[in-house]
Design an enzyme around this catalytic site. Structure first.
Site, PDB file in Angstrom:
ATOM      1  NE  ARG A  57      -2.580   8.391  -9.901  1.00 22.53           N
ATOM      2  CZ  ARG A  57      -3.275   7.704  -8.559  1.00 22.53           C
ATOM      3  NH1 ARG A  57      -2.624   7.673  -7.696  1.00 22.53           N
ATOM      4  NH2 ARG A  57      -4.657   8.054  -8.630  1.00 22.53           N
ATOM      5  CD  GLU A 107      -2.984   1.291   0.385  1.00 21.67           C
ATOM      6  OE1 GLU A 107      -2.378   1.664  -0.897  1.00 21.67           O
ATOM      7  OE2 GLU A 107      -3.893   1.412   0.945  1.00 21.67           O
ATOM      8  CG  ASP A 108      -0.891   5.011  -1.659  1.00 22.27           C
ATOM      9  OD1 ASP A 108      -1.644   4.253  -0.741  1.00 22.27           O
ATOM     10  OD2 ASP A 108      -1.545   5.466  -2.461  1.00 22.27           O
ATOM     11  CG  ASP A 122      -5.492   9.737   6.056  1.00 26.58           C
ATOM     12  OD1 ASP A 122      -5.279  10.128   7.433  1.00 26.58           O
ATOM     13  OD2 ASP A 122      -6.166  10.266   5.425  1.00 26.58           O
ATOM     14  CG  PHE A 160      -3.857  15.492   0.808  1.00 27.68           C
ATOM     15  CD1 PHE A 160      -4.908  14.456   0.780  1.00 27.68           C
ATOM     16  CD2 PHE A 160      -3.404  15.853  -0.543  1.00 27.68           C
ATOM     17  CE1 PHE A 160      -5.319  13.507  -0.119  1.00 27.68           C
ATOM     18  CE2 PHE A 160      -3.632  14.831  -1.650  1.00 27.68           C
ATOM     19  CZ  PHE A 160      -4.793  13.890  -1.411  1.00 27.68           C
TER      20      PHE A 160
HETATM   21  P1  IMP Z   1      -7.508   5.147   4.605  1.00 26.27           P
HETATM   22  O1  IMP Z   1      -8.513   4.425   4.265  1.00 26.27           O
HETATM   23  O2  IMP Z   1      -8.131   6.470   5.345  1.00 26.27           O
HETATM   24  O3  IMP Z   1      -6.400   4.780   5.424  1.00 26.27           O
HETATM   25  O4  IMP Z   1      -6.967   5.724   3.243  1.00 26.27           O
HETATM   26  C1  IMP Z   1      -6.086   5.052   2.506  1.00 26.27           C
HETATM   27  C2  IMP Z   1      -6.121   5.550   0.969  1.00 26.27           C
HETATM   28  O5  IMP Z   1      -6.364   7.034   0.999  1.00 26.27           O
HETATM   29  C3  IMP Z   1      -4.760   5.370   0.311  1.00 26.27           C
HETATM   30  O6  IMP Z   1      -4.744   4.194  -0.120  1.00 26.27           O
HETATM   31  C4  IMP Z   1      -4.665   6.515  -0.431  1.00 26.27           C
HETATM   32  O7  IMP Z   1      -4.868   6.261  -1.775  1.00 26.27           O
HETATM   33  C5  IMP Z   1      -5.710   7.623   0.098  1.00 26.27           C
HETATM   34  N1  IMP Z   1      -4.715   8.619   0.883  1.00 26.27           N
HETATM   35  C6  IMP Z   1      -4.749   9.022   2.305  1.00 26.27           C
HETATM   36  N2  IMP Z   1      -4.120   9.654   2.456  1.00 26.27           N
HETATM   37  C7  IMP Z   1      -3.492  10.391   1.234  1.00 26.27           C
HETATM   38  C8  IMP Z   1      -2.669  11.544   1.144  1.00 26.27           C
HETATM   39  O8  IMP Z   1      -2.214  12.185   2.079  1.00 26.27           O
HETATM   40  N3  IMP Z   1      -2.471  11.853  -0.205  1.00 26.27           N
HETATM   41  C9  IMP Z   1      -3.058  11.054  -1.335  1.00 26.27           C
HETATM   42  N4  IMP Z   1      -3.594   9.794  -1.019  1.00 26.27           N
HETATM   43  C10 IMP Z   1      -3.996   9.613   0.348  1.00 26.27           C
HETATM   44 MG    MG Z   2      -5.412   7.499  -3.751  1.00 23.37          MG
END
Ligand code: IMP
Ligand code: MG
Length: 176
Positions: free
Chosen positions: A165, A99-100, A103, A152
């Site tokens: 990207r 995963e990237d 959050d 962000f």
């Molecule tokens: P989560 O479900 O809240 O943990 O969010 C995870 C997903 O949201 C990641 O796989 C990202 O694609 C996207 N995401 C969360 N934070 C960021 C950010 O700071 N920049 C860009 N994409 C984000």
């Molecule tokens: Mg994304």
């Protein structure tokens, strides 16, 4: 929109090599029937998966899954939808989700739950970035590249409305 670089290209490459070493050590000790399956979460993980996989010293397989929780917004909607499922049957397999960024953790919780029902032999997660510490959320991620502030970020796969990207580094994106 203003960008402030927080993780350089060189720092990313160094950390990816360290993560690969750790993954090799920990998976290398185990007796495995099949190759490790890397599951890239599209699209944000594409650079990370590409770089990480080339640093691994053993043969792996690669598959992708696509989920959506942001839909062009800067905040997670909390609703996770599968857009493209795996092509691979993961029953009995060692699976490493790539995963990237984590959050809120909602996406990974959902993915672990979903893939867990398919009875993999093992299921772990590597995420290049995490905001969990900054948000005071306990982490259950096996491998994390960098803990970053609750801001962000874009670059190295991460986007804002499909932009940025292809930046080779990670930067905070601010309005203004
Ligand atoms: P989560 O479900 O809240 O943990 O969010 C995870 C997903 O949201 C990641 O796989 C990202 O694609 C996207 N995401 C969360 N934070 C960021 C950010 O700071 N920049 C860009 N994409 C984000
Ligand atoms: Mg994304």
């Amino acid at each position: 929109m203003e960008r402030e670089a927080i993780v350089s290209e060189a720092a990313i490459q160094r950390r990816v090599a360290e993560l690969a070493d750790q993954i090799c050590r920990e998976y290398g000790l185990e007796k495995r029937e099949d190759r490790l399956l890397l599951v890239g979460v599209l699209k944000g993980s594409f650079h990370f998966l590409s770089d990480l996989s080339r640093q691994l010293s053993f043969d792996v397989e690669v598959d992708f899954i696509s989920v959506s929780s942001y839909a062009g917004e800067k905040k997670s909607s909390g609703i996770v939808q599968i857009r493209k499922d795996l092509d691979t049957n993961i029953e009995g397999r060692d699976v490493l989700i790539v995963e990237d960024i984590v959050d809120t953790g909602a996406t990974l919780r959902h993915l672990r739950e979903l893939l867990g029902t398919r009875k993999p032999r093992s299921l772990r997660v590597v995420s290049l970035l995490s905001k969990l510490q900054a948000r005071g959320i306990p982490s259950d991620i096996e491998y994390i590249g960098f803990e970053i502030p609750d801001e962000f970020v874009v670059g190295y796969g991460l986007d804002y409305g499909e932009r940025f990207r292809n930046l080779p580094y990670i930067a905070i994106l601010r309005e203004g």
